[in-house]
Design a protein around this motif. Structure first.
Motif, mmCIF file in Angstrom:
data_model
loop_
_atom_site.group_PDB
_atom_site.id
_atom_site.type_symbol
_atom_site.label_atom_id
_atom_site.label_comp_id
_atom_site.label_asym_id
_atom_site.label_seq_id
_atom_site.Cartn_x
_atom_site.Cartn_y
_atom_site.Cartn_z
ATOM 1 N N UNK A 1 -14.465 25.050 11.428
ATOM 2 C CA UNK A 1 -15.883 25.168 11.733
ATOM 3 C C UNK A 1 -16.389 26.609 11.620
ATOM 4 N N UNK A 2 -15.495 27.575 11.509
ATOM 5 C CA UNK A 2 -15.892 28.979 11.467
ATOM 6 C C UNK A 2 -16.504 29.334 10.124
ATOM 7 N N UNK A 3 -17.433 30.269 10.145
ATOM 8 C CA UNK A 3 -17.884 30.913 8.908
ATOM 9 C C UNK A 3 -16.866 31.984 8.531
ATOM 10 N N UNK A 4 -16.763 32.265 7.243
ATOM 11 C CA UNK A 4 -15.865 33.326 6.803
ATOM 12 C C UNK A 4 -16.596 34.242 5.838
ATOM 13 N N UNK A 5 -16.289 35.528 5.954
ATOM 14 C CA UNK A 5 -16.807 36.546 5.038
ATOM 15 C C UNK A 5 -15.601 37.359 4.576
ATOM 16 N N UNK A 6 -15.258 37.223 3.299
ATOM 17 C CA UNK A 6 -14.021 37.830 2.774
ATOM 18 C C UNK A 6 -14.338 38.797 1.638
ATOM 19 N N UNK A 7 -13.865 40.023 1.777
ATOM 20 C CA UNK A 7 -13.995 40.999 0.699
ATOM 21 C C UNK A 7 -13.022 40.643 -0.412
ATOM 22 N N UNK A 8 -13.495 40.650 -1.655
ATOM 23 C CA UNK A 8 -12.638 40.360 -2.801
ATOM 24 C C UNK A 8 -11.927 41.607 -3.307
#
Length: 274
Positions: A64-71
């Protein structure tokens, strides 16, 4: 729920979840543009300071979490450093906005970046990552009245240049309790410290990076906690090729799931409180 950045190399990949939790992943990326890779020396090209497979570790732990991932890789620019270049740990060995050395204090560049290079990288990589992270925190806070940023990191257990001895398994950082409600810090600590076979500390060598300190504003309804995991908890070895260990991960993931579920369950109690 929405995916962004799929199918092409973008500075940041975003998944929009339905819970109050946002997972930040600033150091799992391995993309290095060709022109920057050409300036790294052989040691730098090993990308040894990657948070290897930490995105795989967290994948599905709390869907259910949002994720923000640097590429992009932290050698391009470190998404967890102050864009103004101020040190996270004055007087201690650390790495900067664009690292000049690796975690062992060894040079990684044949041609180090100058101020103009760093500014270009800041605009191209660092700024988009933080724009996406700020957007997700604002979206989640608008929906739930509160947002909890859980910043996901990992590091080798033994790095003499950065710290003495062996790092605990769970390293919880809240900048001495300033970035989240005391109840959240206590809950995470209790779960980590009571996990059988694991060790844990809070605000030890790692007190939370720039991301945690910048966004963690409890009075504004955004709480932030950094979790720095020892890579020995889920990798087969802490030397190349840094392979994921499914058996170790199977022991660790339920603990992370309990932490994130507990934080989400506590979110309603934080509305309107510092």
């Amino acid at each position: 729920m929405r995916h962004a950045g799929a199918g092409r190399m973008t500075p940041v990949a975003v998944f929009e979840g339905d819970s109050p939790i946002v997972l930040g992943l600033p150091h799992a990326g391995t993309f290095v543009p060709d022109d920057i890779r050409a300036r790294l020396n052989p040691r730098g090209r090993e990308l040894a300071d990657t948070d290897w497979h930490v995105d795989r570790l967290y994948d599905g732990v709390f869907p259910q979490a949002s994720t923000v991932r640097a590429s992009f890789h932290r050698y391009v620019i470190d998404a967890n450093r102050d864009p103004a270049g101020h040190s996270l740990y004055p007087g201690q060995n650390t790495t900067g906005l664009v690292p000049l050395t690796d975690f062992d204090g060894q040079d990684i560049w044949t041609s180090p970046p100058d101020a103009a290079d760093i500014e270009r990288r800041r605009r191209q990589f660092h700024a988009p990552y933080h724009a996406a992270l700020a957007d997700q925190l604002a979206r989640v806070r608008a929906r739930h009245g509160v947002a909890i940023l859980f910043d996901c990191h990992s590091i080798r257990s033994n790095i003499a240049f950065l710290f003495d001895g062996t790092l605990p398994d769970f390293n919880i950082g809240t900048n001495q309790g300033q970035t989240c409600a005391p109840t959240l810090q206590a809950a995470v600590c209790d779960i980590a410290q009571s996990a059988p076979g694991f060790t844990a500390t809070v605000n030890g060598r790692f007190k939370g990076g720039w991301t945690t300190r910048h966004y963690g504003q409890p009075h504004q309804g955004i709480h932030a906690i950094q979790m720095e995991l020892a890579q020995s908890t889920y990798l087969q070895t802490q030397t190349p090729p840094w392979q994921f260990d499914t058996e170790k991960a199977a022991r660790l993931r339920p603990i992370l799931a309990t932490i994130l579920t507990t934080l989400a369950d506590m979110a309603p109690t934080l509305k309107g409180t510092p």
